[in-house]
Motif scaffolding. Structure first.
Motif, PDB file in Angstrom:
ATOM      1  N   ARG A  81       1.386  37.591  -4.349  1.00  0.00           N
ATOM      2  CA  ARG A  81       1.044  37.387  -5.770  1.00  0.00           C
ATOM      3  C   ARG A  81       0.619  35.869  -6.044  1.00  0.00           C
ATOM      4  O   ARG A  81       1.535  35.076  -5.535  1.00  0.00           O
ATOM      5  CB  ARG A  81       1.728  38.082  -6.952  1.00  0.00           C
ATOM      6  CG  ARG A  81       1.881  39.238  -6.916  1.00  0.00           C
ATOM      7  CD  ARG A  81       2.975  39.733  -7.756  1.00  0.00           C
ATOM      8  NE  ARG A  81       3.000  41.264  -8.073  1.00  0.00           N
ATOM      9  CZ  ARG A  81       3.601  42.018  -6.869  1.00  0.00           C
ATOM     10  NH1 ARG A  81       4.137  41.535  -5.827  1.00  0.00           N
ATOM     11  NH2 ARG A  81       3.379  43.506  -6.995  1.00  0.00           N
ATOM     12  N   LEU A  82      -0.138  35.497  -6.638  1.00  0.00           N
ATOM     13  CA  LEU A  82      -0.492  34.056  -6.972  1.00  0.00           C
ATOM     14  C   LEU A  82      -0.632  33.625  -8.493  1.00  0.00           C
ATOM     15  O   LEU A  82      -1.555  34.527  -9.303  1.00  0.00           O
ATOM     16  CB  LEU A  82      -1.612  33.407  -6.383  1.00  0.00           C
ATOM     17  CG  LEU A  82      -2.191  31.958  -6.585  1.00  0.00           C
ATOM     18  CD1 LEU A  82      -1.107  31.013  -6.297  1.00  0.00           C
ATOM     19  CD2 LEU A  82      -3.324  31.722  -5.982  1.00  0.00           C
ATOM     20  N   ILE A  83       0.389  32.892  -9.364  1.00  0.00           N
ATOM     21  CA  ILE A  83       0.319  32.698 -10.715  1.00  0.00           C
ATOM     22  C   ILE A  83      -0.211  31.428 -10.832  1.00  0.00           C
ATOM     23  O   ILE A  83       0.685  30.359 -10.345  1.00  0.00           O
ATOM     24  CB  ILE A  83       1.366  33.178 -11.264  1.00  0.00           C
ATOM     25  CG1 ILE A  83       1.969  34.538 -11.132  1.00  0.00           C
ATOM     26  CG2 ILE A  83       1.388  32.641 -12.795  1.00  0.00           C
ATOM     27  CD1 ILE A  83       3.465  34.773 -11.830  1.00  0.00           C
ATOM     28  N   LEU A  84      -1.345  30.977 -11.650  1.00  0.00           N
ATOM     29  CA  LEU A  84      -1.708  29.637 -11.967  1.00  0.00           C
ATOM     30  C   LEU A  84      -1.365  29.563 -13.553  1.00  0.00           C
ATOM     31  O   LEU A  84      -2.309  30.275 -14.171  1.00  0.00           O
ATOM     32  CB  LEU A  84      -3.061  29.312 -11.476  1.00  0.00           C
ATOM     33  CG  LEU A  84      -3.320  29.801 -10.015  1.00  0.00           C
ATOM     34  CD1 LEU A  84      -4.994  29.570  -9.605  1.00  0.00           C
ATOM     35  CD2 LEU A  84      -2.624  28.776  -9.194  1.00  0.00           C
ATOM     36  N   GLN A  85      -0.839  28.542 -13.818  1.00  0.00           N
ATOM     37  CA  GLN A  85      -0.670  28.255 -15.138  1.00  0.00           C
ATOM     38  C   GLN A  85      -1.295  26.916 -15.591  1.00  0.00           C
ATOM     39  O   GLN A  85      -0.546  25.792 -15.021  1.00  0.00           O
ATOM     40  CB  GLN A  85       0.792  28.194 -15.512  1.00  0.00           C
ATOM     41  CG  GLN A  85       1.175  28.345 -16.965  1.00  0.00           C
ATOM     42  CD  GLN A  85       2.613  28.399 -17.362  1.00  0.00           C
ATOM     43  OE1 GLN A  85       3.500  27.853 -16.594  1.00  0.00           O
ATOM     44  NE2 GLN A  85       2.932  28.585 -18.592  1.00  0.00           N
ATOM     45  N   TYR A  86      -2.330  26.957 -16.309  1.00  0.00           N
ATOM     46  CA  TYR A  86      -2.823  25.879 -16.861  1.00  0.00           C
ATOM     47  C   TYR A  86      -2.550  25.292 -18.135  1.00  0.00           C
ATOM     48  O   TYR A  86      -1.816  26.292 -18.758  1.00  0.00           O
ATOM     49  CB  TYR A  86      -4.562  26.262 -17.053  1.00  0.00           C
ATOM     50  CG  TYR A  86      -5.234  26.319 -15.773  1.00  0.00           C
ATOM     51  CD1 TYR A  86      -6.166  25.304 -15.203  1.00  0.00           C
ATOM     52  CD2 TYR A  86      -5.497  27.383 -15.030  1.00  0.00           C
ATOM     53  CE1 TYR A  86      -7.227  25.692 -14.051  1.00  0.00           C
ATOM     54  CE2 TYR A  86      -6.306  27.865 -13.881  1.00  0.00           C
ATOM     55  CZ  TYR A  86      -6.967  26.812 -13.438  1.00  0.00           C
ATOM     56  OH  TYR A  86      -7.694  26.876 -12.351  1.00  0.00           O
ATOM     57  N   HIS A  87      -2.507  24.078 -18.397  1.00  0.00           N
ATOM     58  CA  HIS A  87      -2.079  23.817 -19.746  1.00  0.00           C
ATOM     59  C   HIS A  87      -2.826  23.982 -20.686  1.00  0.00           C
ATOM     60  O   HIS A  87      -2.699  24.222 -22.007  1.00  0.00           O
ATOM     61  CB  HIS A  87      -1.758  22.091 -19.516  1.00  0.00           C
ATOM     62  CG  HIS A  87      -0.817  21.595 -20.665  1.00  0.00           C
ATOM     63  ND1 HIS A  87      -1.133  21.220 -21.876  1.00  0.00           N
ATOM     64  CD2 HIS A  87       0.340  21.337 -20.600  1.00  0.00           C
ATOM     65  CE1 HIS A  87      -0.306  20.747 -22.388  1.00  0.00           C
ATOM     66  NE2 HIS A  87       0.921  20.872 -21.732  1.00  0.00           N
ATOM     67  N   GLN A  88      -4.198  23.899 -20.501  1.00  0.00           N
ATOM     68  CA  GLN A  88      -5.396  23.935 -21.606  1.00  0.00           C
ATOM     69  C   GLN A  88      -5.267  25.514 -22.113  1.00  0.00           C
ATOM     70  O   GLN A  88      -4.940  26.343 -21.349  1.00  0.00           O
ATOM     71  CB  GLN A  88      -6.697  23.718 -21.028  1.00  0.00           C
ATOM     72  CG  GLN A  88      -6.901  22.137 -20.809  1.00  0.00           C
ATOM     73  CD  GLN A  88      -5.924  21.548 -19.769  1.00  0.00           C
ATOM     74  OE1 GLN A  88      -5.896  22.202 -18.666  1.00  0.00           O
ATOM     75  NE2 GLN A  88      -5.562  20.443 -19.845  1.00  0.00           N
TER      76      GLN A  88
ATOM     77  N   ALA B  71       1.210  23.937 -14.523  1.00  0.00           N
ATOM     78  CA  ALA B  71       1.136  22.573 -15.171  1.00  0.00           C
ATOM     79  C   ALA B  71       1.990  22.548 -16.360  1.00  0.00           C
ATOM     80  O   ALA B  71       2.041  21.400 -17.119  1.00  0.00           O
ATOM     81  CB  ALA B  71      -0.257  22.478 -15.529  1.00  0.00           C
ATOM     82  N   GLN B  72       3.135  23.373 -16.663  1.00  0.00           N
ATOM     83  CA  GLN B  72       3.967  23.497 -17.616  1.00  0.00           C
ATOM     84  C   GLN B  72       5.256  23.223 -16.972  1.00  0.00           C
ATOM     85  O   GLN B  72       5.826  23.688 -16.382  1.00  0.00           O
ATOM     86  CB  GLN B  72       3.884  24.903 -18.219  1.00  0.00           C
ATOM     87  CG  GLN B  72       3.533  24.850 -19.603  1.00  0.00           C
ATOM     88  CD  GLN B  72       4.344  23.921 -20.569  1.00  0.00           C
ATOM     89  OE1 GLN B  72       5.178  23.546 -20.328  1.00  0.00           O
ATOM     90  NE2 GLN B  72       3.915  24.047 -21.788  1.00  0.00           N
TER      91      GLN B  72
ATOM     92  N   THR C 264      -1.966  17.491 -18.218  1.00  0.00           N
ATOM     93  CA  THR C 264      -2.459  17.809 -16.748  1.00  0.00           C
ATOM     94  C   THR C 264      -3.965  18.398 -16.856  1.00  0.00           C
ATOM     95  O   THR C 264      -4.042  19.513 -17.402  1.00  0.00           O
ATOM     96  CB  THR C 264      -1.531  18.579 -16.097  1.00  0.00           C
ATOM     97  OG1 THR C 264      -0.059  18.097 -16.172  1.00  0.00           O
ATOM     98  CG2 THR C 264      -1.933  18.699 -14.529  1.00  0.00           C
ATOM     99  N   PRO C 265      -4.702  17.806 -16.362  1.00  0.00           N
ATOM    100  CA  PRO C 265      -6.151  18.395 -16.364  1.00  0.00           C
ATOM    101  C   PRO C 265      -6.407  19.577 -15.481  1.00  0.00           C
ATOM    102  O   PRO C 265      -5.688  19.801 -14.510  1.00  0.00           O
ATOM    103  CB  PRO C 265      -6.983  17.197 -15.768  1.00  0.00           C
ATOM    104  CG  PRO C 265      -6.352  16.016 -15.733  1.00  0.00           C
ATOM    105  CD  PRO C 265      -4.892  16.329 -15.737  1.00  0.00           C
ATOM    106  N   PRO C 266      -7.260  20.341 -15.778  1.00  0.00           N
ATOM    107  CA  PRO C 266      -7.442  21.668 -14.952  1.00  0.00           C
ATOM    108  C   PRO C 266      -7.576  21.612 -13.620  1.00  0.00           C
ATOM    109  O   PRO C 266      -7.392  22.355 -12.518  1.00  0.00           O
ATOM    110  CB  PRO C 266      -8.230  22.575 -15.572  1.00  0.00           C
ATOM    111  CG  PRO C 266      -9.318  21.451 -16.495  1.00  0.00           C
ATOM    112  CD  PRO C 266      -8.043  20.459 -16.725  1.00  0.00           C
TER     113      PRO C 266
END
Length: 282
Positions: free
Chosen positions: A142-149, A60-61, A122-124
């Motif tokens: 591998r899975l990388i999830l980048q949240y904005h919060q 989300a970044q 961007t909401p989670p």
């Protein structure tokens, strides 16, 4: 699976840990950077090219394209010197990553979608939905999830109360300089941290991952040692020390995501600049 919470501090995650069963304990590690762009440049490096080739990175970044896309036209005149230097680091190219998704494209700043606030980010739920879909349908090591919060603007309370953002939620730096009121700022920050953790709880019940790490690309300073926020190259302990939680995830099939993959086309530089400005990076 690695879950990144943008600006998440160690003490903040420890404070809310008793509220979430999936957080057994909160350790800490040193981040590779003092800001998201620096973390990206130092993490997606040539040394780990083989692992990166089998990694899906959903973010989300919007720094991911700005740092890794060598085809993106450079406009260095408006960048600080440390940011220019990131382009010379031995990072892989965007094309070398197994899969990249610009989650921030689902709900650009200033547009109100089904989960968000017109003044928010961007909401989670967008990251959660896409993480579940990729985890179920595609095969990556591998899975990388980048949240904005919990990065500002903090909009979870305003969303719940159906109102505009208050001064401290959209511009906490100036609010702090004028009032010195850290408590109100901290409460808003913690509200958005709980907001994203509630979504991660949903994620972990709907994806299979034997090893899950929850961490952050960097933390945030709220006036400690006279410093606010986070910057490239920062060595501030509240910025460089980030949380590290190890847990696991099992797909119970209790939730069916509805968000589909966005267009794979690169985001125009003008759009990236607009978002960076709206989020306070310019």
């Amino acid at each position: 699976m690695l879950i990144l919470l943008d600006t998440c501090r160690v003490d903040a995650l420890r404070e809310v840990a008793p509220e979430y069963e999936f957080i057994p304990s909160v350790e800490s590690i040193l981040s590779t950077g003092g800001a998201s762009a620096e973390w990206l440049a130092r993490t997606f490096d040539e040394q780990h090219r083989d692992e990166i080739a089998d990694t899906a990175f959903l973010s989300a970044q919007n720094h991911v394209q700005q740092i890794l896309d060598t085809n993106l036209p450079e406009r260095d005149s408006d960048k600080p010197l440390p940011f220019k230097a990131l382009r010379f680091m031995p990072s892989v190219d965007l094309e070398d990553v197994g899969k990249v998704e610009y989650i921030f494209r689902y709900e650009p700043v200033g547009e109100e979608g089904p989960y968000g606030h017109p003044e928010g980010s961007t909401p989670p739920r967008y990251v959660t939905d896409r993480g579940i879909q990729v985890g179920r349908r595609e095969e990556y090591d591998r899975l990388i999830l980048q949240y904005h919060q919990p990065h500002t603007p903090w909009f979870s309370t305003a969303l719940e109360e159906d109102r505009d953002l208050k001064y401290h939620e959209r511009d906490w730096w100036n609010y702090y300089m004028e009032t010195g009121d850290v408590d109100t700022i901290w409460d808003a920050y913690m509200s958005d941290l709980r907001y994203v953790l509630d979504d991660i709880e949903l994620l972990l019940r709907n994806i299979d991952a034997e090893t899950v790490a929850i961490s952050s690309d960097h933390g945030e300073a709220f006036g400690e040692y006279g410093i606010l926020g986070h910057t490239l190259g920062s060595l501030h302990p509240k910025v460089r020390k980030v949380p590290w939680v190890e847990t696991t995830a099992t797909d119970e099939g209790s939730y069916e995501p509805s968000i589909d993959e966005p267009s794979s086309e690169r985001v125009p530089r003008e759009k990236l600049d607009e978002q960076l400005k709206a989020l306070g990076y310019r």
